[in-house]
Design an enzyme around this catalytic site. Structure first.
Site, PDB file in Angstrom:
ATOM      1  N   HIS A  29      21.578  -5.975 -28.973  1.00 45.73           N
ATOM      2  CA  HIS A  29      22.386  -6.319 -27.761  1.00 45.73           C
ATOM      3  C   HIS A  29      21.260  -6.844 -26.697  1.00 45.73           C
ATOM      4  O   HIS A  29      20.787  -6.131 -26.107  1.00 45.73           O
ATOM      5  CB  HIS A  29      23.021  -5.302 -27.133  1.00 45.73           C
ATOM      6  CG  HIS A  29      24.348  -4.351 -27.847  1.00 45.73           C
ATOM      7  ND1 HIS A  29      25.138  -3.516 -27.465  1.00 45.73           N
ATOM      8  CD2 HIS A  29      24.828  -5.113 -29.247  1.00 45.73           C
ATOM      9  CE1 HIS A  29      26.029  -3.399 -28.470  1.00 45.73           C
ATOM     10  NE2 HIS A  29      25.779  -4.149 -29.388  1.00 45.73           N
ATOM     11  N   ASN A  69      29.213   2.100 -29.592  1.00 43.59           N
ATOM     12  CA  ASN A  69      28.819   0.924 -28.670  1.00 43.59           C
ATOM     13  C   ASN A  69      27.883   1.636 -27.699  1.00 43.59           C
ATOM     14  O   ASN A  69      28.168   2.337 -26.847  1.00 43.59           O
ATOM     15  CB  ASN A  69      30.168   0.063 -28.055  1.00 43.59           C
ATOM     16  CG  ASN A  69      29.422  -0.937 -27.207  1.00 43.59           C
ATOM     17  OD1 ASN A  69      29.079  -2.032 -27.606  1.00 43.59           O
ATOM     18  ND2 ASN A  69      29.425  -0.292 -25.832  1.00 43.59           N
ATOM     19  N   GLU A  70      26.575   1.415 -28.041  1.00 46.20           N
ATOM     20  CA  GLU A  70      25.630   1.486 -26.992  1.00 46.20           C
ATOM     21  C   GLU A  70      25.243   3.057 -26.456  1.00 46.20           C
ATOM     22  O   GLU A  70      24.614   3.401 -25.459  1.00 46.20           O
ATOM     23  CB  GLU A  70      25.757   0.508 -25.702  1.00 46.20           C
ATOM     24  CG  GLU A  70      25.775  -0.763 -25.999  1.00 46.20           C
ATOM     25  CD  GLU A  70      25.865  -1.621 -24.596  1.00 46.20           C
ATOM     26  OE1 GLU A  70      26.254  -1.083 -23.755  1.00 46.20           O
ATOM     27  OE2 GLU A  70      25.846  -3.012 -24.707  1.00 46.20           O
ATOM     28  N   ASP A  71      25.688   4.254 -27.525  1.00 44.88           N
ATOM     29  CA  ASP A  71      25.457   5.400 -27.003  1.00 44.88           C
ATOM     30  C   ASP A  71      23.996   5.600 -27.308  1.00 44.88           C
ATOM     31  O   ASP A  71      23.541   6.696 -26.666  1.00 44.88           O
ATOM     32  CB  ASP A  71      26.259   6.281 -28.036  1.00 44.88           C
ATOM     33  CG  ASP A  71      27.798   6.278 -27.645  1.00 44.88           C
ATOM     34  OD1 ASP A  71      28.321   5.411 -26.468  1.00 44.88           O
ATOM     35  OD2 ASP A  71      28.659   6.547 -28.175  1.00 44.88           O
ATOM     36  N   SER A  89      25.998   0.267 -32.479  1.00 42.41           N
ATOM     37  CA  SER A  89      25.675  -0.951 -32.257  1.00 42.41           C
ATOM     38  C   SER A  89      25.356  -1.091 -30.799  1.00 42.41           C
ATOM     39  O   SER A  89      26.034  -0.475 -29.690  1.00 42.41           O
ATOM     40  CB  SER A  89      26.686  -1.873 -32.317  1.00 42.41           C
ATOM     41  OG  SER A  89      26.355  -3.227 -32.122  1.00 42.41           O
TER      42      SER A  89
END
Length: 846
Positions: A504, A429-431, A484
């Protein structure tokens, strides 16, 4: 020779702070699974961290080491049998001793452990099990210091968290507290067996026309005896497979199978949730040593990524049926997950089905969820987007860390590979956003994984080499996506690309703080996060605010229970931009909730329309639940009280939904001028797999008088396209000659109203809301709602044990709406309600 026996070690445990040697330091543990905060609360050693500002008073707990102890039950271990301690989850840095001798050291919360204690067990005396849990907080800081060359970067919590395989939200997030847990957080068992079925799974393929399934059933076996496995595959009472196989030298038994005209698994609303039961029994002579049974579904998942006029598609097809994945993101529904009951999990997931949500996303900063979560999603038909457990950071990739990650990924995918509900794995997530924010080295054209490890973004190796390899090996029928959000690299700002991959979209609330009315203009191919905060209901606030003097919108306690950076300015911005300010607590709650409901409605309504040409493949709002009582982006609060946005989303995601919307005209720009004319459009969205004929009505109703300002438009026998969107009509509003009015649309099928929508001039703060003459009449288990003028945002009280079929309503004159109620007795106090312009609320009458 006997069957496997497993004793669950639930009771009889003690715990204490490790460095306190006093014999009186031991305290009772109510039950295992547990976490240390739960046991400290049960022994009145700490206050409830969820109340007031008690979170600060219990921070010390995470800085200490804690020890759990239990005397094992006496058991007879016959020659040739195995005696094993099974730990389904140890949180996190665990040193396990039996009778004072080390039998296990574990440092990954997500890796179950099994220890053979056959030779360590003392059959003639007591056997004392002790588990020391070191402080993950302190150990993480040590690991950070040991690797000074790594760039420990990210957001949320302290960055030392990146080096420890523990649920990342325990370090605190922008919606949750800093509560560093530890303990035996999942089941502990004492098993005795001669042989056991360690795992059972199917590998299969469906034919192109889905009329047959061919594959292999596998069972892995452990133990000294048992050379035959009897397989059984059935659907209800229909036996599909009944065959035995010898166990090979590799410990595997397998049989091939073929199913003619298989019953397939579909997400709810698209078909049946057919589940086959597969059983493997390990047999020795006439004795069944162990039996393992799982339920699984046959289905084909495709992540459709085709080049098109917009860029590249991103949507899911299940068994050849395209699915618009409207749903929500999932975080743990309690910071202390062991106290989440199976019933509570079911209530949460049933909310999704009742709210027409078809997909949830297990977020990468949480946990690999409990079995009941996946079982219930299988049963209810909820698709799962599953992140691997990495979130918002530049993770290290030193050898022992990679080894632990690989073990975690392997064991978890083997645990979950039979679940048909899991439809995609994403690496993090968002790395990749962290990589872009800090300009970490990332050359999309560099295809050498070993070189990736030498860059200052070494976790690329995890997301683009290690995890896809494990996914392909252990769960090959589930698509893998590196992160993501992710957009296939190759662009400087790839994670913000609206033409490819998932997105996102945080430029509403965060980022550029766009108006929520333009969500349809700023979405991407799959919008896997977006959201707007709202206060929880007053009853939830009164739970964590115990001082009545703190019951006002800007109080210290209420602010403390909102962890989002800049939440004061952002909440105020979206209220002031759109509504007349209310300063009382109940009125302010309603405004934040109405803003959230409006934002989510604009997002889903517009993006679902874009499903028509597959521009938008899905939208998952942030977030469904809360992990503690607070103000957040959740659309249902910690106590399962639905916010108005829940109902607004449910209506927009209904199988048939009508949409009417006038074009956006920004009222906050320099020298803004009211437009003389405004265009509008009306359409119908459908997830149905068949065409339907519908009648459509559009009325133009004065906000100040309730009169119709011009003639109603009727469209009859309109054919609604299957699984897409159908444009119905467009028009122009004359803002000079026509007074402010709503566009009230209704959709009829077979003479019944199946959908409504109402579009209002924006912003609401400019509109007159006076004497709307709303009537709510109770007739048994129904509320009849009517008004003389248009009403905005009618919200009913959310009371425990009472379920409403609808809320967060817009009401038009001449269009009575009926809300069904369950759980409210005739002797109970009537539900209260409020609506925009009404003030602090109103009590209904029978």
């Amino acid at each position: 020779m006997k069957q496997l026996s497993a004793e669950v070690l639930t009771s009889g445990w003690l715990f204490k702070q490790t460095d306190i040697q006093d014999v009186d330091a031991w305290m009772p543990v109510a039950q295992v699974p547990t976490m240390v905060h739960l046991d400290l609360m049960a022994n009145d050693k700490i206050p409830d961290p969820f109340v007031g500002m008690n979170e600060l008073a219990v921070e010390w707990v995470g800085e200490k080491s804690w020890t759990y102890r239990k005397t094992l039950p006496k058991t007879e271990v016959k020659e040739g049998a195995n005696l094993v301690l099974a730990f389904d989850g140890l949180d996190t840095l665990a040193h396990v001793k039996l009778n004072g001798k080390t039998i296990l050291k574990s440092d990954n919360m997500f890796v179950p452990q099994r220890v053979d204690i056959t030779k360590s067990y003392n059959p003639g005396g007591d056997n004392v099990l002790e588990i020391d849990f070191d402080s993950a907080l302190l150990r993480a800081r040590e690991i950070e210091k040991q690797h000074p060359d790594h760039r420990w970067l990210g957001s949320n919590g302290e960055m030392a968290r990146l080096g420890v395989r523990k649920a990342q939200f325990h370090w605190g997030w922008d919606w949750g507290p800093v509560l560093m847990t530890c303990g035996p957080w999942r089941e502990v068992r004492l098993e005795t067996y001669n042989g056991r079925v360690a795992d059972l799974w199917l590998e299969y393929e469906l034919s192109k026309n889905f009329d047959s399934a061919t594959g292999t059933a596998f069972a892995s076996v452990e133990g000294s005896v048992g050379q035959t496995v009897a397989f059984n595959l059935r659907l209800g009472s229909d036996v599909v497979l009944q065959e035995s196989a010898k166990v090979g030298d590799d410990g595997l038994a397998k049989v091939e199978f073929r199913v003619h005209k298989p019953a397939l698994w579909y997400p709810h609303g698209y078909g049946q949730q057919s589940l086959y039961e597969v059983t493997a029994s390990l047999v020795h002579g006439e004795t069944v040593l162990d039996t393992k049974t799982k339920k699984t579904g046959l289905r084909k998942v495709e992540l459709v990524q085709n080049k098109d006029k917009h860029g590249k598609s991103f949507y899911f097809s299940i068994n050849g049926v395209d699915v618009f994945c409207g749903g929500s993101d999932w975080i743990p529904a309690d910071h202390f997950t062991p106290r989440l009951s199976n019933d509570r999990y079911r209530k949460w997931l049933q909310l999704m089905v009742d709210g027409n949500q078809v997909m949830t996303r297990i977020w990468g900063g949480g946990i690999w969820e409990e079995d009941v979560f996946y079982d219930t999603c299988d049963e209810l038909g909820i698709m799962i987007w599953h992140d691997y457990m990495f979130a918002c950071g530049n993770y290290p990739a030193f050898p022992e860390f990679l080894e632990s990650v690989k073990e975690e990924a392997t064991v978890q995918l083997r645990r979950l590979r039979h679940h048909p509900s899991i439809t995609i794995y994403a690496g993090n997530n968002e790395d990749y956003q962290i990589q872009e924010r800090y300009d970490l080295e990332y050359d999309y054209k560099d295809t050498d994984p070993q070189h990736w490890l030498k860059t200052d973004f070494p976790a690329r190796y995890i997301y683009e080499k290690l995890l896809p390899d494990v996914t392909m090996a252990e769960s090959p029928n589930v698509p893998y996506w590196p992160g993501s959000p992710w957009s296939e690299g190759g662009r400087k700002i790839s994670v913000y690309d609206q033409t490819v991959g998932d997105l996102h979209q945080w430029n509403v609330w965060h980022g550029t703080q766009e108006k929520y009315q333009v969500y349809d203009q700023i979405g991407g191919r799959f919008n896997s996060e977006f959201g707007l905060e709202a206060f929880p209901h007053i009853e939830t606030i009164e739970h964590f605010v115990t001082d009545s003097k703190e019951l006002y919108p800007q109080s210290h306690t209420i602010d403390f229970h909102n962890k989002a950076k800049g939440h004061e300015r952002r909440n105020a911005l979206y209220i002031i931009e759109n509504f007349r300010l209310e300063t009382g607590l109940k009125g302010y709650i309603h405004l934040t909730q109405l803003a959230q409901a409006e934002a989510m409605m604009y997002a889903y309504r517009g993006w679902r329309r874009q499903w028509g040409d597959r521009f938008c493949g899905g939208a998952l709002l942030w977030q469904l639940p809360d992990s503690w009582p607070c103000t957040s982006w959740a659309i249902v609060d910690f106590f399962l009280r639905k916010k108005p946005a829940y109902y607004s989303v449910a209506r927009v995601l209904a199988p048939l939904a009508i949409g009417v919307q006038r074009e956006h005209q920004d009222w906050s720009v320099t020298h803004a001028r009211p437009s003389k004319t405004t265009k509008y459009q009306l359409w119908v969205s459908s997830s149905l797999q068949k065409k339907v004929k519908a009648n459509i009505e559009l009325r133009f109703i004065s906000i100040s008088s309730g009169a119709e300002v011009k003639s109603t438009i009727l469209k009859q026998d309109i054919e609604i396209a299957t699984n897409g969107a159908t444009d119905i009509l467009s028009g122009v509003i004359n803002n000079v000659e026509e007074e402010p009015h709503v566009l009230a649309a209704r959709l009829y099928v077979d003479g019944k109203i199946v959908a409504r929508d109402m579009d209002w001039p924006q912003p609401y703060k400019y509109l007159p809301f006076e004497n709307q003459d709303l009537h709510v009449a109770f007739h048994g288990h129904k509320m009849h709602v009517s008004s003389k003028k248009p009403v905005k945002g009618l919200v009913f009280e959310e009371r425990e044990g009472v379920l409403l079929s609808d809320s967060s309503l817009d009401v038009a004159p001449g269009d009575e709406q009926i809300v069904n109620i369950s759980g409210l007795l005739a002797s109970d106090r009537p539900l209260s309600w409020t609506y925009l312009g009404h003030g602090e609320g109103h009590k209904g009458k029978h």
